[in-house]
Design a protein around this motif. Sequence first.
Motif, mmCIF file in Angstrom:
data_model
loop_
_atom_site.group_PDB
_atom_site.id
_atom_site.type_symbol
_atom_site.label_atom_id
_atom_site.label_comp_id
_atom_site.label_asym_id
_atom_site.label_seq_id
_atom_site.Cartn_x
_atom_site.Cartn_y
_atom_site.Cartn_z
ATOM 1 N N ALA A 107 -20.637 -21.750 18.585
ATOM 2 C CA ALA A 107 -19.437 -20.849 19.168
ATOM 3 C C ALA A 107 -18.423 -21.210 18.383
ATOM 4 N N ARG A 108 -17.895 -22.281 18.024
ATOM 5 C CA ARG A 108 -16.842 -22.617 17.162
ATOM 6 C C ARG A 108 -16.982 -22.136 15.521
ATOM 7 N N ILE A 109 -18.108 -22.436 15.120
ATOM 8 C CA ILE A 109 -18.587 -21.938 14.065
ATOM 9 C C ILE A 109 -18.517 -20.176 13.886
ATOM 10 N N ASN A 110 -18.840 -19.617 14.645
ATOM 11 C CA ASN A 110 -18.908 -18.191 14.881
ATOM 12 C C ASN A 110 -17.550 -17.674 15.188
ATOM 13 N N CYS A 111 -16.515 -18.422 15.602
ATOM 14 C CA CYS A 111 -15.374 -17.914 16.023
ATOM 15 C C CYS A 111 -15.422 -17.288 17.442
ATOM 16 N N THR A 112 -16.372 -17.606 18.352
ATOM 17 C CA THR A 112 -16.644 -16.794 19.598
ATOM 18 C C THR A 112 -16.434 -18.093 20.677
ATOM 19 N N TYR A 113 -15.651 -19.149 20.584
ATOM 20 C CA TYR A 113 -15.435 -20.084 21.548
ATOM 21 C C TYR A 113 -14.949 -19.534 22.791
ATOM 22 N N ASN A 114 -13.931 -18.662 22.848
ATOM 23 C CA ASN A 114 -13.452 -18.037 23.814
ATOM 24 C C ASN A 114 -14.505 -17.642 24.839
ATOM 25 N N GLU A 115 -15.379 -16.751 24.248
ATOM 26 C CA GLU A 115 -16.361 -16.167 25.013
ATOM 27 C C GLU A 115 -17.392 -17.181 25.728
ATOM 28 N N PHE A 116 -17.768 -18.307 24.671
ATOM 29 C CA PHE A 116 -18.521 -19.416 24.986
ATOM 30 C C PHE A 116 -17.903 -20.159 26.532
ATOM 31 N N SER A 117 -16.589 -20.422 26.204
ATOM 32 C CA SER A 117 -15.830 -21.264 27.411
ATOM 33 C C SER A 117 -15.691 -20.249 28.666
ATOM 34 N N ALA A 118 -15.573 -19.126 28.423
ATOM 35 C CA ALA A 118 -15.577 -18.355 29.875
ATOM 36 C C ALA A 118 -16.975 -18.126 30.500
ATOM 37 N N GLN A 119 -18.141 -18.173 29.708
ATOM 38 C CA GLN A 119 -19.478 -18.089 29.943
ATOM 39 C C GLN A 119 -19.760 -19.467 30.735
ATOM 40 N N TRP A 120 -19.303 -20.608 30.200
ATOM 41 C CA TRP A 120 -19.724 -21.718 30.657
ATOM 42 C C TRP A 120 -18.800 -22.263 31.602
ATOM 43 N N GLN A 121 -17.621 -21.942 31.842
ATOM 44 C CA GLN A 121 -16.650 -22.658 32.606
ATOM 45 C C GLN A 121 -16.860 -22.497 34.062
ATOM 46 N N PRO A 122 -17.284 -21.427 34.535
ATOM 47 C CA PRO A 122 -17.691 -21.144 36.063
ATOM 48 C C PRO A 122 -18.685 -22.235 36.498
#
Length: 146
Positions: A131-146
């Motif tokens: 996710a960090r490499i693909n610049c999608t960390y915010n989406e990753f974080s939102a998906q895994w956080q709950p």
Amino acid sequence: WFQTRVIHRILGTNIVLKHMNLVQNENCSFFNVNRENIQHLFWRCDITRNFWNKLSRLINDKCYNAFNFRLTEILVLFGFDENVTIDNVIALILLLAKQYIYKCKLEKQIPNLVVFIRKLGYRYKMEEYIARINCTYNEFSAQWQP
């Protein structure tokens, strides 16, 4: 592919492998008492039920949005149950847990929640790195956080 093999009952359990003359015994790989079919391997075996119970308790303890989360045979086997609401992360955890149980069967080891959590942590770190490499960390974080 793994889930497809489970759903279509084409995963190599001891009942199937005995018919193919690849194993001597069709009994459970963990307890060697009951016949090992897909339902038994992933849900009805006392060893795997213990694993699922521990995982379910851990999810209830660690996930603030999991209120009285419980696993069912249908949810474990098929990855969904119309009576239980799950998100994509829980679906992934269930799939990885089934793969882990099957790997334990093949390696003649008892499934261990601590080992599984370590493997799950590695998978999380790998997904986070991608996710960090693909610049999608915010989406990753939102998906895994709950």
